[in-house]
Design a protein around this motif. Structure first.
Motif, PDB file in Angstrom:
ATOM      1  N   SER A 116       2.432  15.944   0.952  1.00 25.94           N
ATOM      2  CA  SER A 116       2.768  14.571   1.343  1.00 25.94           C
ATOM      3  C   SER A 116       1.826  14.044   2.413  1.00 25.94           C
ATOM      4  O   SER A 116       2.203  13.217   3.244  1.00 25.94           O
ATOM      5  CB  SER A 116       4.226  14.480   1.843  1.00 25.94           C
ATOM      6  N   SER A 117       0.574  14.552   2.431  1.00 27.65           N
ATOM      7  CA  SER A 117      -0.395  14.120   3.436  1.00 27.65           C
ATOM      8  C   SER A 117      -1.255  12.993   2.880  1.00 27.65           C
ATOM      9  O   SER A 117      -2.473  13.099   2.769  1.00 27.65           O
ATOM     10  CB  SER A 117      -1.268  15.297   3.874  1.00 27.65           C
ATOM     11  N   VAL A 118      -0.583  11.912   2.492  1.00 22.07           N
ATOM     12  CA  VAL A 118      -1.254  10.723   1.998  1.00 22.07           C
ATOM     13  C   VAL A 118      -0.874   9.579   2.921  1.00 22.07           C
ATOM     14  O   VAL A 118       0.308   9.344   3.170  1.00 22.07           O
ATOM     15  CB  VAL A 118      -0.836  10.405   0.548  1.00 22.07           C
ATOM     16  N   ASP A 119      -1.874   8.872   3.464  1.00 24.05           N
ATOM     17  CA  ASP A 119      -1.603   7.786   4.393  1.00 24.05           C
ATOM     18  C   ASP A 119      -2.271   6.523   3.870  1.00 24.05           C
ATOM     19  O   ASP A 119      -3.425   6.556   3.447  1.00 24.05           O
ATOM     20  CB  ASP A 119      -2.145   8.126   5.783  1.00 24.05           C
ATOM     21  N   LEU A 120      -1.547   5.417   3.870  1.00 26.49           N
ATOM     22  CA  LEU A 120      -2.047   4.146   3.362  1.00 26.49           C
ATOM     23  C   LEU A 120      -1.905   3.099   4.450  1.00 26.49           C
ATOM     24  O   LEU A 120      -0.847   2.975   5.062  1.00 26.49           O
ATOM     25  CB  LEU A 120      -1.243   3.724   2.125  1.00 26.49           C
ATOM     26  N   VAL A 121      -2.981   2.337   4.710  1.00 26.02           N
ATOM     27  CA  VAL A 121      -2.927   1.273   5.708  1.00 26.02           C
ATOM     28  C   VAL A 121      -3.522   0.001   5.139  1.00 26.02           C
ATOM     29  O   VAL A 121      -4.437   0.034   4.307  1.00 26.02           O
ATOM     30  CB  VAL A 121      -3.676   1.648   7.011  1.00 26.02           C
ATOM     31  N   SER A 122      -2.984  -1.114   5.572  1.00 23.81           N
ATOM     32  CA  SER A 122      -3.541  -2.423   5.262  1.00 23.81           C
ATOM     33  C   SER A 122      -4.479  -2.803   6.399  1.00 23.81           C
ATOM     34  O   SER A 122      -4.095  -2.770   7.575  1.00 23.81           O
ATOM     35  CB  SER A 122      -2.426  -3.461   5.125  1.00 23.81           C
ATOM     36  N   LEU A 164      -4.801   7.356   9.528  1.00 21.33           N
ATOM     37  CA  LEU A 164      -5.741   6.247   9.642  1.00 21.33           C
ATOM     38  C   LEU A 164      -5.235   5.198  10.626  1.00 21.33           C
ATOM     39  O   LEU A 164      -4.034   4.957  10.730  1.00 21.33           O
ATOM     40  CB  LEU A 164      -5.946   5.585   8.279  1.00 21.33           C
ATOM     41  N   THR A 165      -6.175   4.555  11.333  1.00 25.74           N
ATOM     42  CA  THR A 165      -5.890   3.407  12.186  1.00 25.74           C
ATOM     43  C   THR A 165      -6.919   2.339  11.874  1.00 25.74           C
ATOM     44  O   THR A 165      -8.121   2.543  12.091  1.00 25.74           O
ATOM     45  CB  THR A 165      -5.970   3.770  13.680  1.00 25.74           C
TER      46      THR A 165
END
Length: 765
Positions: free
Chosen positions: A112-118, A158-159
């Protein structure tokens, strides 16, 4: 922070940076929370021609992040695919929602090491282990780059600063890009993420730990060097006025809109003016209740664009609460922050994830629009948009505290009360009134925000309902009830029908004709009514029937395994219409689930079979593989004229293509490419070739052996097209097979949707 990595800025440079950050902070007004979290009703998708007019979600939410009027959610991956949802304020001020899917690595999905950012506009970034994907079109297409020096198993966060500037972090390693992800640089500075970043040069996070606590590290040169930060507290740990840079119980630093980093440690909150003199007077504040019962300590902080922050407090006995921090003043106690992710998309708004107590600990997304002054509400969860409860063409799907209902096959949707308290089994509509069968055996109608009981049918142990004319028919273990006045139900049964059937699990109706049936193994028992359920007679359905649909009062269909049967006399007698072919790897994923029929007219309908989804426009004489997003067999599919409506099995989202059956199917051709080689007992071997123009390379097609009449086929080979759409296969036919046919499932992409196709039969004599 080690001396080798510590530097000091001059007063002039620090002042310039502070001025620059202040300009960034006031560049645009923060979006209002009510706008950010408003329900847009419908969603767009990343697939050409498809929209999501009804319920939409991501299955089980895994991560959620928010910034600048948008939040992005990624769902738990399945089969190497992760669903995602982005909700944002568009340029014209409308709240818009987009859903889609993105391929992810098996390792990242498992952990579950998936990160999504807008990142603003239409730009998304997704961390997939050591790979970072970027999309400039809200997830329709993606480009991937690999973080240099990133080790296997890294959990990257992510940032995003803007569309081209993003920081990534894993452990004590940080990367950044300033060119939209084309290249990433790794700084030697040791800063532990998640990072709070204000620009492509300035970010702050945790530094190397010390025996007595954590440290704060800031970079002002893109990660080339790091500065150790500390406090000269007026209250809090250490002697008053002593400089402290090792902080017990340090939380992840969070940037406030005024350029201040807010951190928690011990029983205090620290405010660190970013890019100021690290030896300056950075005051701390004691959290209300410190030293009291449970000794509450700050464990996490989230700040919203308006400048207020929520400080999460945890006591030594495990209790949790939160308080509001405005400027340097603490406000009231509010609802505790979500236990998982938490961030702010707009003024007074917080979104986050937490375990769902009603779904075995699966995560859900919750939100507040008043900084927790009132309890958080669920906006996405794993059980949202799951079971379809509609009867005979009515779509009814639970979605986060409501029941979404469509009476026009998915074109438009209305909102009914939350079905959870009543535990609804099936929903129908009779004489303009929505009626539901509840798990407790009662009939209910929407009233005052709930489902009010109107009749008790526990005497027949009800299982299913359908509207037949102006009456509601309810079937169960001990008979059939017919209701013309829901407030005074009259149970009417036919002794002969009940004696032969024993119980009824299902019922379908059109006009005044209704068919009730029950299947045990391959044995099907049924009864039929021609007067709206007033009287019933035994009838016969094909053996092994698992689904029945009355398309009109005179035309009925029954599905037994992969075989479709048709009746032209209202369900009295059936004849075999077609057999859905097995297509193996050339067919949709997820074949083999429960069967379902839905006909919108005497000739046009959709079938969910053990071989996958099919549609017919000619009463079952021919079946076409149904092209749907992801090529996954939907649990629900229906036809509305030339439109197709299907439910995504991974997320529960309802997807609709307004004219799929009106788009010409590709021309799929097949011919003999070798002489026929004859063997014993009439067997023949032959090589065939064909072409599927306009689909490109790698598309799978199924080569089938065909027998005469309405009979089953045999899957001979699955082959793939080349870059010109050509394919070739060697097949061996038995004596009973008269030729070869090729099937294509269609494809749904970001740039186009192509219908399924079937070739003519190539005779091999």
């Amino acid at each position: 922070m080690s001396p080798a990595r510590s530097v000091l800025l001059t007063a002039t440079a620090a002042a310039a940076l502070v001025a620059g950050l202040a300009a960034e902070a006031t560049a645009a007004p923060p979006p209002a929370s009510a706008d950010v979290l408003a329900d847009p009703g419908a969603a767009s998708t990343t697939w050409a021609g498809w929209a999501a007019p009804g319920p939409s979600g991501v299955g089980e939410p895994v991560h959620v992040t928010a910034r600048d009027g948008a939040f992005a959610v990624v769902g738990r991956a399945s089969g190497g695919i992760a669903p995602f949802l982005v909700q944002r304020i568009d340029d014209d001020g409308r709240v818009v929602r987009t859903i889609g899917r993105v391929p992810v690595s098996a390792a990242a999905a498992a952990a579950s090491s998936v990160d999504l950012v807008s990142a603003g506009g239409r730009t998304l970034y997704l961390a997939d282990g050591c790979g970072v994907r970027r999309s400039a079109d809200l997830g329709a297409t993606w480009r991937t780059t690999v973080l240099p020096g990133c080790g296997s198993g890294a959990d990257v966060r992510l940032t995003a600063v803007d569309e081209r500037t993003v920081w990534a972090s894993s452990g004590y390693t940080a990367w950044r890009t300033v060119d939209g992800g084309a290249t990433w640089t790794t700084g030697p500075a040791v800063i532990r993420g998640p990072l709070a970043a204000r620009s492509g040069t300035n970010a702050i996070g945790q530094g190397s730990p010390r025996p007595l606590g954590g440290t704060i590290a800031e970079t002002r040169d893109g990660g080339a060097t790091a500065i150790g930060r500390g406090f000269r507290p007026t209250l809090g740990p250490g002697p008053d006025g002593a400089f402290v840079n090792v902080l017990p119980g340090l939380t992840t630093p969070v940037l406030r809109s005024d350029g201040t980093a807010v951190v928690g440690f011990a029983r205090s909150i620290g405010l660190v003016p970013v890019a100021s003199d690290p030896d300056g007077n950075d005051p701390t504040f004691v959290v209300p209740g410190a030293g009291g019962p449970g000794d509450p300590r700050p464990t996490r902080i989230v700040c919203e664009p308006g400048g207020a922050c929520i400080v999460d407090l945890t006591t030594t006995d495990g209790g949790r609460s939160s308080v509001v921090l405005r400027d340097r003043t603490f406000g009231p106690v509010v609802a505790a922050l979500p236990a998982g992710d938490a961030s702010s998309p707009g003024t007074a708004a917080i979104v986050g994830t937490e375990p769902d107590p009603g779904d075995g600990g699966a995560r859900r997304v919750v939100a507040t629009t008043d900084l927790g002054a009132t309890p958080y509400r669920t906006i996405l969860s794993a059980d949202g948009g799951r079971a379809e409860l509609g009867a005979d063409g009515l779509l009814a799907i639970p979605e986060e505290g409501t029941l979404r209902i469509s009476t026009d096959r998915g074109r438009s949707w209305t909102v009914a009360p939350d079905p959870a308290p009543a535990g609804l089994v099936q929903v129908s509509r009779v004489s303009g009134t929505t009626v539901a069968l509840a798990e407790d055996g009662t009939l209910r109608v929407p009233a005052d925000g709930a489902w009010a009981p109107i009749a008790d049918l526990t005497g027949i142990a009800p299982r299913a309902i359908a509207a037949s004319g102006d009456a509601l028919v309810v079937v169960g273990d001990r008979g059939i009830a017919r209701l013309t006045d829901p407030a005074a139900p009259v149970v009417r049964t036919s002794p002969s029908a009940v004696a032969k059937a024993g119980r009824f699990d299902h019922v379908t109706a059109s006009g005044r004709v209704a068919i009730a049936w029950s299947t045990s193994g391959r044995r099907t028992r049924a009864a039929r009514s021609g007067d709206g359920g007033a009287t019933w007679r035994p009838t016969t359905l094909p053996g092994g029937t698992s689904a029945v649909d009355l398309a009109t009062p005179s035309v009925a269909y029954a599905l037994a395994g992969r075989t479709l049967h048709r009746s032209a006399d209202g369900g009295r007698r059936f004849a075999t219409a077609a057999v859905a072919p097995r297509t193996g790897g050339a067919g949709p994923v997820g074949a083999g689930q429960a069967s379902r029929l839905d006909f919108s007219s005497a000739k046009r309908g959709a079938l969910i079979t053990p071989a996958g989804p099919f549609v017919t426009g000619n009463g079952g004489r021919t079946l076409e593989l149904l092209a749907v997003p992801g090529a996954v067999t939907p649990p629900v599919a229906t036809v509305d004229g030339s439109a197709i409506v299907a439910q995504d099995p991974l997320t529960g989202t309802i997807q609709r293509h307004a004219d799929l059956l009106g788009v010409p199917a590709p021309r799929l051709s097949v011919r003999r490419a070798s002489s026929i080689r004859r063997g014993r007992s009439g067997a023949r071997a032959v090589t065939v070739s064909g072409r599927l123009p306009g689909v490109g390379a790698g598309e799978p097609v199924a080569v089938l052996g065909i027998r005469g009449g309405v009979r089953d086929t045999t899957l001979e080979r699955v082959v793939r097209t080349d870059d010109r759409g050509r394919f070739r296969a060697a097949v061996r036919l038995t004596r009973s097979q008269r030729g070869v046919q090729v099937r294509y499932r269609g494809v749904v992409r970001a740039d186009r949707t192509v219908r399924g196709a079937t070739s003519t039969v190539l005779r091999v004599r």
